[in-house]
Design an enzyme around this catalytic site. Structure first.
Site, short mmCIF file in Angstrom:
data_model
loop_
_atom_site.label_atom_id
_atom_site.label_comp_id
_atom_site.label_asym_id
_atom_site.label_seq_id
_atom_site.Cartn_x
_atom_site.Cartn_y
_atom_site.Cartn_z
N THR A 195 0.79 -1.22 0.00
CA THR A 195 0.00 0.00 0.00
C THR A 195 0.83 1.27 0.00
O THR A 195 1.99 1.28 0.37
CB THR A 195 -0.84 0.02 1.28
OG1 THR A 195 0.06 -0.16 2.36
CG2 THR A 195 -1.85 -1.08 1.27
N ASN A 406 8.19 -5.16 -11.62
CA ASN A 406 6.82 -5.63 -11.54
C ASN A 406 6.56 -6.92 -12.29
O ASN A 406 5.53 -7.57 -12.08
CB ASN A 406 5.86 -4.53 -11.99
CG ASN A 406 5.74 -3.47 -10.93
OD1 ASN A 406 5.32 -3.76 -9.83
ND2 ASN A 406 6.16 -2.27 -11.25
#
Lengths: 411, 411
Positions: A195, A406
């Protein structure tokens, strides 16, 4: 994952003062890995007020729902943050976990569970066992200290390459109050939806509704004006806590109180500082890009256009390539869907105007524009010539390292 | 720029029939480079009807504005396509260029300028000198031929790694008619906003308004359902031309004529085929991804969610990394802003359901899901469980090669 610190990292850290009424400790709960700090316990004195802004995701995490529900009470006694597991998309089990965790924390601190606020970051879809917190939070409660702030900032890092802190000291009705904030996030997104979290603390005596209105107003031009790649976490959390312990400060119960203005400005500065640090730690980032749109039909329209530019992979890869490719800015303005008149458009990189009145600026030198693109901080100005609306957003470039970070993470 | 052909390229090409009434030739106008074919002239017989769908960009190119203005006439005699210069963001000069180019083409063919349609692809912001077309189009007009179709398909390529053609033969009121289409585009976007262009030709006798309604209906689930990176060109152009030369075919003047149904289906198939070829040639693409959203509150809502998934850099990099990272799908559903209920969500990769009722599917095997991700064609199904709305969109993965192609181009 990144092992080297972002080239955009701050070169110095500010001296962070103690916030009267706030103490913290970190601990190892073994949530995902052994032998690693993964829990932060922050205790706040009685009477602490609280405000929060959360992800707009339609699929928020269980801790986000818990915080939203308890914000109505306006009171906070502790904040528990864990890494290693986001407790997101965990169904009914996730809701049970937050209740049990809050009970464990409330017992350790000596307060009601509704005064405990929670945030989790890490993998999603994995059940988080609240028993991991048993004993751990009790132990942490015996080690609480009021400094140094770099410790909680480090404890909430995941793929961040540096800890993020910011501070301000400001007058509130004749006495000084302090603001200390920490944040984590490798640019709004992080692998597996870890987050963007930020927590800000002050010793100012400010009522919860006033805190909330200041925070909501400030977030639009700070944390809601940054993007790394347009992806929004299920767990984004920004909270502001006020202990009211500053001696001699005026208690504020009305958002319109003129004594509040310097504090509101200082809070905005801390939030902007932290939000810029998040962008500068964006995964693979090598450029910090400031995009300002002026002359739109409204501020809201300007922001949609600015975000269309900031989120365009074509614009972001050009910046990574140090290419003053203003045609891609025209493209991104055009696709935003907001009112724009090609023949009134002007585009400036740094102080080099490259396009004006819907065509290339005759005075524009490719060499001068290229020099701007070689800088670490790239200001881009788009003038629409339609009205008075304006907005500024901040982003970073899109590099091969972003794809590597990623694309390779979970395997 | 790519020098190797996409691994997703078709392994065979269909045999493309002659379209009665359509002839073409390519030429060298030296628009940007010398010694390279950069102009395509396509002549169509008298009585040819036309329909078109164009970019929704608020900053369209001069040729797009020209085509949109002349579409109202419903008649076409020629199409001129050039590469090397997009004639976009060129101000008043750009408008003058399209007028002069149309005059030159009209003289070469023997028709009115309003019957000439134009498309340009290449760099933007550079004035395009219409004198480049003088002599060149006259010369091309003397070399017109009705085959082979691979030539015009190659002539409109820019960063494409393979030519794109598709065809169908279908009955129209008792007689066979043919459809031949070509397209260019390295995935909606291309460096410096070279365009996604597609031109489709038929010998069917169909009135312009009927052509237009068929094309507009078909584009929603074909060219408007693909994305490589969410960036929209200023020059996207899809046009459909009908010469009416097919012998024995029924002339269609009413969109509701039941004889039209097989033709409409065949046209849709050709458009879908071409649009998928564009995605498969997406810059740096190694995976073709089909995203279906079901159970949304409406078809429109399903499409917004499907595009949110398809445009997410986080989802696209995970697919590049062959990672069945369904948490990122949840994130992309959540950020779409459309109605979604986390606790009703189910996600399936290939035939492996990985999440159900808002949590991980207990029966889900990571190995089985990983096997799906190693395929070239990745089907992803998201079930929302709210209503009957559904949509399918197609995209590709986001690789380091994409960043390299777009970061290094202009320098």
């Amino acid at each position: 994952m990144s092992t080297t610190v972002s080239p955009l990292a701050p070169t110095t850290y500010p001296e962070m003062p103690v916030v009267e009424g706030v103490r913290f400790a970190t601990a190892e709960a073994g949530i995902k890995y052994k032998g690693r700090t993964d829990v932060l316990l922050l205790e706040m004195s009685e009477g602490t007020t609280v405000a929060g802004v959360f992800t707009k995701s339609k699929c928020p995490s269980a801790p986000v729902e818990w915080c939203q529900a308890n914000l109505a009470g306006g009171k906070a006694r502790a904040l528990v943050v864990n890494s290693g597991n986001a407790n997101a998309f965990t169904g009914m089990k996730g809701r049970a976990t937050v209740s049990v965790t809050a009970e464990i924390a409330a017992k350790a601190i000596g307060c009601r569970p509704e005064e405990i606020f929670l945030a989790s970051t890490g993998v999603i879809g994995e059940p988080l066992d609240p028993k991991k917190f048993e004993g751990v939070l009790d132990g942490a409660a015996t080690r609480l200290a009021d400094s140094p702030w770099i410790e909680p900032a480090k404890a909430i890092m995941t793929t961040d390459t540096y800890p993020k802190v910011a501070t301000a000291t400001v007058d509130l009705g004749g006495a000084p109050v302090v603001i200390c904030g920490i944040a984590k996030g490798a640019g709004m997104i992080a692998p597996d939806m870890a987050t963007m979290l930020s927590f800000v603390f002050t010793d100012a005596p400010i009522a919860a509704p006033v805190l909330q209105s200041m925070l909501s107003a400030s977030v639009e031009t700070t944390f809601n004006a940054i993007t790394v790649d347009s992806d929004t976490s299920t767990s984004d959390t920004l909270m502001l806590f006020a202990t009211g312990k500053a001696k001699g400060a005026k208690t504020i119960t009305d958002a319109a109180d003129p004594a509040l203005a310097p504090f509101a400005a200082a809070l905005h500065g801390v939030l902007r500082d932290l939000s810029h640090q998040v962008v500068k730690d964006g995964e693979g980032a090598r450029k910090f890009v400031e995009i300002t749109v002026r002359g739109a039909v409204s501020d809201a329209s300007a922001k949609v256009i600015a975000l269309s530019i900031a989120n365009s992979p074509l614009v972001k890869t050009a910046i990574a390539g140090e290419d003053a490719n203003w045609g891609r800015i025209v493209m991104a303005v055009g696709k935003a869907g907001e009112p724009a008149d090609r023949d009134k458009l002007a585009i400036t990189f740094g102080n080099i105007r490259v396009a004006v009145e819907g065509a290339r600026d005759a005075a524009y030198s490719e060499a001068a524009a290229s020099a701007v693109m070689k800088e670490q901080h790239i200001p881009i100005l788009v003038e629409l010539g339609l009205g008075d609306g304006q907005a500024t957003v901040w982003t970073c470039d899109l590099t091969k390292e972003y794809v590597a970070i990623n694309g390779d993470y979970r395997s």
